[in-house]
Design a protein around this motif. Structure first.
Motif, PDB file in Angstrom:
ATOM      1  N   UNK A 250       0.567 -30.104   1.815  1.00 45.67           N
ATOM      2  CA  UNK A 250       0.603 -30.559   3.214  1.00 45.67           C
ATOM      3  C   UNK A 250      -0.760 -30.397   3.869  1.00 45.67           C
ATOM      4  N   UNK A 251      -1.356 -29.211   3.742  1.00 44.60           N
ATOM      5  CA  UNK A 251      -2.655 -28.963   4.378  1.00 44.60           C
ATOM      6  C   UNK A 251      -3.746 -29.831   3.764  1.00 44.60           C
ATOM      7  N   UNK A 252      -3.662 -30.062   2.452  1.00 41.71           N
ATOM      8  CA  UNK A 252      -4.653 -30.917   1.786  1.00 41.71           C
ATOM      9  C   UNK A 252      -4.604 -32.337   2.338  1.00 41.71           C
ATOM     10  N   UNK A 253      -3.404 -32.851   2.538  1.00 43.01           N
ATOM     11  CA  UNK A 253      -3.262 -34.209   3.090  1.00 43.01           C
ATOM     12  C   UNK A 253      -3.816 -34.304   4.500  1.00 43.01           C
ATOM     13  N   UNK A 254      -3.595 -33.259   5.301  1.00 45.83           N
ATOM     14  CA  UNK A 254      -3.982 -33.324   6.710  1.00 45.83           C
ATOM     15  C   UNK A 254      -5.481 -33.178   6.935  1.00 45.83           C
ATOM     16  N   UNK A 255      -6.180 -32.539   6.009  1.00 44.79           N
ATOM     17  CA  UNK A 255      -7.629 -32.372   6.204  1.00 44.79           C
ATOM     18  C   UNK A 255      -8.420 -33.475   5.522  1.00 44.79           C
ATOM     19  N   UNK A 256      -7.724 -34.377   4.850  1.00 47.00           N
ATOM     20  CA  UNK A 256      -8.394 -35.368   4.005  1.00 47.00           C
ATOM     21  C   UNK A 256      -8.673 -36.675   4.747  1.00 47.00           C
ATOM     22  N   UNK A 257      -9.584 -37.458   4.168  1.00 47.52           N
ATOM     23  CA  UNK A 257      -9.934 -38.800   4.657  1.00 47.52           C
ATOM     24  C   UNK A 257     -10.439 -38.762   6.093  1.00 47.52           C
ATOM     25  N   UNK A 258     -11.344 -37.804   6.325  1.00 47.62           N
ATOM     26  CA  UNK A 258     -11.943 -37.637   7.651  1.00 47.62           C
ATOM     27  C   UNK A 258     -13.408 -38.036   7.585  1.00 47.62           C
ATOM     28  N   UNK A 259     -13.798 -38.964   8.478  1.00 46.19           N
ATOM     29  CA  UNK A 259     -15.197 -39.365   8.596  1.00 46.19           C
ATOM     30  C   UNK A 259     -15.822 -38.545   9.712  1.00 46.19           C
ATOM     31  N   UNK A 260     -16.855 -37.786   9.367  1.00 48.03           N
ATOM     32  CA  UNK A 260     -17.526 -36.920  10.338  1.00 48.03           C
ATOM     33  C   UNK A 260     -18.896 -37.505  10.653  1.00 48.03           C
ATOM     34  N   UNK A 261     -19.073 -37.914  11.913  1.00 53.66           N
ATOM     35  CA  UNK A 261     -20.324 -38.548  12.317  1.00 53.66           C
ATOM     36  C   UNK A 261     -21.415 -37.492  12.526  1.00 53.66           C
ATOM     37  N   UNK A 262     -22.689 -37.906  12.545  1.00 55.86           N
ATOM     38  CA  UNK A 262     -23.786 -36.955  12.752  1.00 55.86           C
ATOM     39  C   UNK A 262     -23.576 -36.100  14.004  1.00 55.86           C
ATOM     40  N   UNK A 263     -23.687 -34.786  13.828  1.00 55.74           N
ATOM     41  CA  UNK A 263     -23.546 -33.858  14.947  1.00 55.74           C
ATOM     42  C   UNK A 263     -22.121 -33.462  15.263  1.00 55.74           C
TER      43      UNK A 263
END
Length: 418
Positions: A250-263
């Motif tokens: 569950x936690x793996x699915x929720x933290x995945x596929x996140x695009x983090x922009x600069x800053x």
């Protein structure tokens, strides 16, 4: 004989004769003046017509009845359609759509009454002044603001395009990009001002609409810059502990596929949510004050620890990390990351000029966290652990392509119970 003399003398008395003549003349003057006033009033004042030299803007309505003047002015000043143009499309606003009209009848009434509604002497004064100068009346427009707003809302719905950020999906090493879309936003305030100006100036016809471009925060080019794996880390777990295994999934699915922009800052807790049964977590062993207890969410710290190690090797900036109270079975001292609902979180930020992408995968009893980014940002990193009796200090060493040390970065000090 004497009586006849008295009567004759009385008849030819000059004083009486003059008085009578004077009275006759006075009566005649009064009658003539009255007739003249009557005639003047009927012909010039209260004749059912507008006085001479009266204009409504450029239209001469002198000596007309109100009906004639209304017809003439209405013919010369007609409201017309507004043609709103955008990108080859035209949106019509007809006068009846917004109740657009001029106050013709009101102005004609004012013009008609200009020499008829004040005191008589003031009316006469105005009448004679009109022989020397013109009196001009101005038309004003009116329309239903609510109807105009509603009409423009309908136009905006046909023009507006929602902005869409680009999205990145990475699966099995394949990079898939959903392109961004530039939004279109009908500029209500500016377009209303243009319409007001057209109506007030009576310059009907075409109005070029102002439509603003809304640029996406995440463009296609930004997303396409993510082209390589910066770092990854894997840990294993037992699938026999069903609750714990499910919490990792569950936690793996929720933290995945996140695009983090600069800053931008990544918060593990914000993504996973509170660890409760209602939030999809299961009871499983959790470290509480150095002891293992069953509680919702047991196992989520293995996910945070696995992610932490991938983040360390990818060169991302560590904003917040805390170790467990006892040594973890799935990570050495100095390389674990404990999280809980009371404030302990794993946070990191993107120090690069390009986005990074966080991917987490569970396959069987293996959890893998991956950090993707731009190939130009891929660091050469070693993690140095300096142990001491009750814990360890963690450092990150950055090297150049030849293996030469560029800098050493202190990360955290971890202290454990015996």
């Amino acid at each position: 004989m004497n009586n006849e003399a008295v009567v004759e003398k009385d008849i030819i008395n000059p004083k009486n004769y003059k008085l009578k003549i004077s009275m006759v003349i006075s009566i005649l003057v009064i009658l003539i003046c009255g007739y003249m006033v009557y005639s003047f009033n009927n012909n010039y004042m209260y004749n059912g017509k507008i006085a001479n030299n009266i204009f409504v803007e450029d239209v001469n309505i002198s000596l007309m009845t109100k009906e004639e003047a209304i017809a003439l002015v209405s013919q010369n000043y007609k409201t017309e359609a507004l043609l709103l143009n955008y990108n080859g499309k035209t949106f019509d606003i007809l006068p009846e759509d917004i109740d657009l009209k001029y106050n013709v009848e009101e102005v004609i009434n004012s013009a008609y009454n200009y020499t008829k509604t004040d005191s008589y002497f003031e009316n006469v004064k105005r009448l004679f002044q009109l022989e020397k100068t013109n009196q001009n009346f101005t038309l004003e427009n009116s329309f239903d603001e609510a109807k105009l707003s509603k009409h423009l809302e309908n136009v905006a719905e046909k023009i507006n395009v929602p902005v869409k950020n680009a999205k990145l999906y990475i699966s099995g090493g394949s990079f898939n990009v959903r392109p961004s879309t530039t939004g279109k936003e009908f500029d209500v305030a500016t377009n209303k001002e243009a319409i007001y100006e057209a109506i007030n100036s009576r310059k009907y016809g075409e109005i070029s609409l102002k439509v603003n471009d809304i640029n996406p925060k995440i463009s296609t080019e930004m997303v396409k810059s993510v082209d390589t794996l910066l770092a990854q880390h894997s840990t294993t777990f037992s699938t026999n502990l069903a609750g714990r295994a499910e919490n990792i999934r569950v936690s793996s699915n929720r933290i995945s596929d996140v695009l983090l922009m600069p800053g931008e800052v990544y918060s593990y807790n914000n993504l996973t949510g509170i660890r409760t049964i209602a939030n999809g977590y299961y009871n499983a062993p959790v470290i509480v004050n150095g002891d293992l207890e069953d509680a919702p969410g047991g196992g989520v710290c293995q996910t945070s620890t696995t992610l932490y190690n991938a983040v360390l090797y990818s060169g991302l900036k560590i904003e917040q990390v805390k170790n467990h109270s006892i040594t973890s079975s799935y990570a050495p001292r100095g390389k674990d990351a404990m999280v809980n609902d009371s404030g302990s979180d794993l946070k990191f930020s993107n120090p690069y000029d390009h986005p990074i992408y966080v991917k987490s995968i569970v396959s069987g009893g293996t959890l893998t966290c991956q950090i993707y980014g731009n190939s130009a940002d891929k660091p050469n990193v070693d993690i140095k652990i300096d142990p001491f009796p009750m814990g360890a200090k963690t450092y990150r060493i950055f090297k150049d392509a030849s293996g030469n040390k560029i800098k050493t970065e202190y990360i955290a000090t971890s202290v454990y119970k015996k």
